[in-house]
Design an enzyme around this catalytic site. Sequence first.
Site, short mmCIF file in Angstrom:
data_model
loop_
_atom_site.label_atom_id
_atom_site.label_comp_id
_atom_site.label_asym_id
_atom_site.label_seq_id
_atom_site.Cartn_x
_atom_site.Cartn_y
_atom_site.Cartn_z
N ASP A 195 11.13 -0.79 -3.40
CA ASP A 195 9.89 -1.32 -2.61
C ASP A 195 8.92 -0.20 -2.47
O ASP A 195 9.00 0.82 -2.81
CB ASP A 195 10.76 -1.83 -1.30
CG ASP A 195 10.07 -3.12 -0.60
OD1 ASP A 195 8.69 -2.92 -0.57
OD2 ASP A 195 10.61 -3.73 -0.19
N GLY A 224 2.89 -6.36 -4.62
CA GLY A 224 1.68 -6.52 -5.35
C GLY A 224 0.67 -5.85 -4.70
O GLY A 224 -0.44 -5.99 -5.20
N ASP A 249 5.93 -11.24 0.54
CA ASP A 249 7.02 -11.97 0.56
C ASP A 249 6.86 -13.48 0.50
O ASP A 249 6.04 -13.83 1.53
CB ASP A 249 7.90 -11.60 1.80
CG ASP A 249 8.19 -10.04 1.69
OD1 ASP A 249 8.00 -9.21 0.76
OD2 ASP A 249 9.04 -9.74 2.63
C1 GLA Z 1 9.96 -5.91 2.02
C2 GLA Z 1 10.42 -6.90 0.56
C3 GLA Z 1 11.48 -7.92 0.78
C4 GLA Z 1 12.69 -7.22 1.21
C5 GLA Z 1 12.45 -6.43 2.63
C6 GLA Z 1 13.59 -5.67 3.49
O1 GLA Z 1 9.58 -7.01 2.72
O2 GLA Z 1 9.35 -7.37 0.22
O3 GLA Z 1 11.86 -8.64 -0.41
O4 GLA Z 1 13.25 -6.21 0.44
O5 GLA Z 1 11.29 -5.62 2.27
O6 GLA Z 1 13.26 -5.06 4.10
#
Ligand code: GLA
Length: 395
Positions: free
Chosen positions: A148, A182, A202
């Site tokens: 991430d 993205g 997300d």
């Molecule tokens: C971000 C990611 C999610 C998830 C959370 C976890 O928002 O995009 O898919 O992994 O972090 O904290």
Amino acid sequence: MRRFLLTALALSFAAGAFAQKSPGLADTPQMGWNSWHFFNSNINERIVMETADAMVESGLRDAGYIYVCIDDCWSQGRDSLGFLVCDSTRYPHGIKYMADYVHSKGMKFGIYNAANFKTCAGFEGSYGHEYQDAITYADWGVDYLKYDWCGAVRNPMGAYRLMGDAIASTGRPIFYSIADGGEHEPWLWAKDIGHSWRTYTDLLVAEGFDGGTGSVLDCLDHQEGLRKYAGPGHWNDPDMLTVGIKMSENEDRAHFTMWCMLAAPLMLGNDVRNMSKSTKEILMNSDAIAIDQDSLGIQGMKVRSENGLEYWFKPLKGGDWAFTILNRSTETKKTIVDWNTLVFSDPISRMSTEFDRKVYEYTDIWTKKKGNTKKALKLAIPGHDVFAVRLSLKK
Ligand code: GLA
């Protein structure tokens, strides 16, 4: 063990610059399960192991879902030498124990971290510890890393390449899922760095099929223009599936079909220990999965949008096409498919539909009804649902 890890760490630094990402891991989009959508931070060893059992018993593993991945909230900081330590309450036997268990079930194990000092949920991040963490993952038997961003202040391409080099230098084949939401347009630079990259924010369970930002339709709409960047080895990732969590059956079917049309990673987000019959039928529909996993590896495209209906085509190996009509509205819509108005050429696959010159046979992916393209087709498509067929030329 410590001494071995530190020596390996030093060697990796010396030899690891610009290692190639592991080849052959992403010839088709990845399929598996991830803990985040359903369990969020309420995840532990027992749930992961029961999930692995359920994936075997339900048939999900044999349908192709081979990665079992934990998301955020697994660590408890670092030890005095800087090595990651897992949360001993959630994971009392350690991460390797779980990875071994998943492997013993014939599947692969995935983990999560971020390019910042902290993950998005505030746990230990990898910034400054990339090679050390990669060695730790390889030592634990990790096969998949979702990496991430979480607000890091650094160069995104450099940060992702650094972690990619680190995992490649361990010599263990590890699927590398770039997950910056993205934010940095990874489709423009990540092809040789990762195996897939998130394209947008997300997908949010709470937003459902047609809510606000993060709904299924919102995420779908944000894939526009990206198909040319994806292909075998490097996929656009519109985020994990929310099938079987909150939406209606037709919304689940439409979500799943569209992700297959996008050649998206199929990462399950539901509790696979408790699946309804319809959830199982959707997730294990082999005709839909075959569209997603088609070896040509070309993402589908929207060719028409009118009156709440979207017409999508995806070129498939051997001259076949997947054809889907998505009903975005909540009402049943009637339409007539006049094949002659759908004659077009796809600049990426260089395939043409040629409905004016050729007759295709089709099979409905969901109802299994058969037909052909000789005559126009009258349809009534329920709200938030799809009509989806595979078209094959008459042999
Ligand atoms: C971000 C990611 C999610 C998830 C959370 C976890 O928002 O995009 O898919 O992994 O972090 O904290």
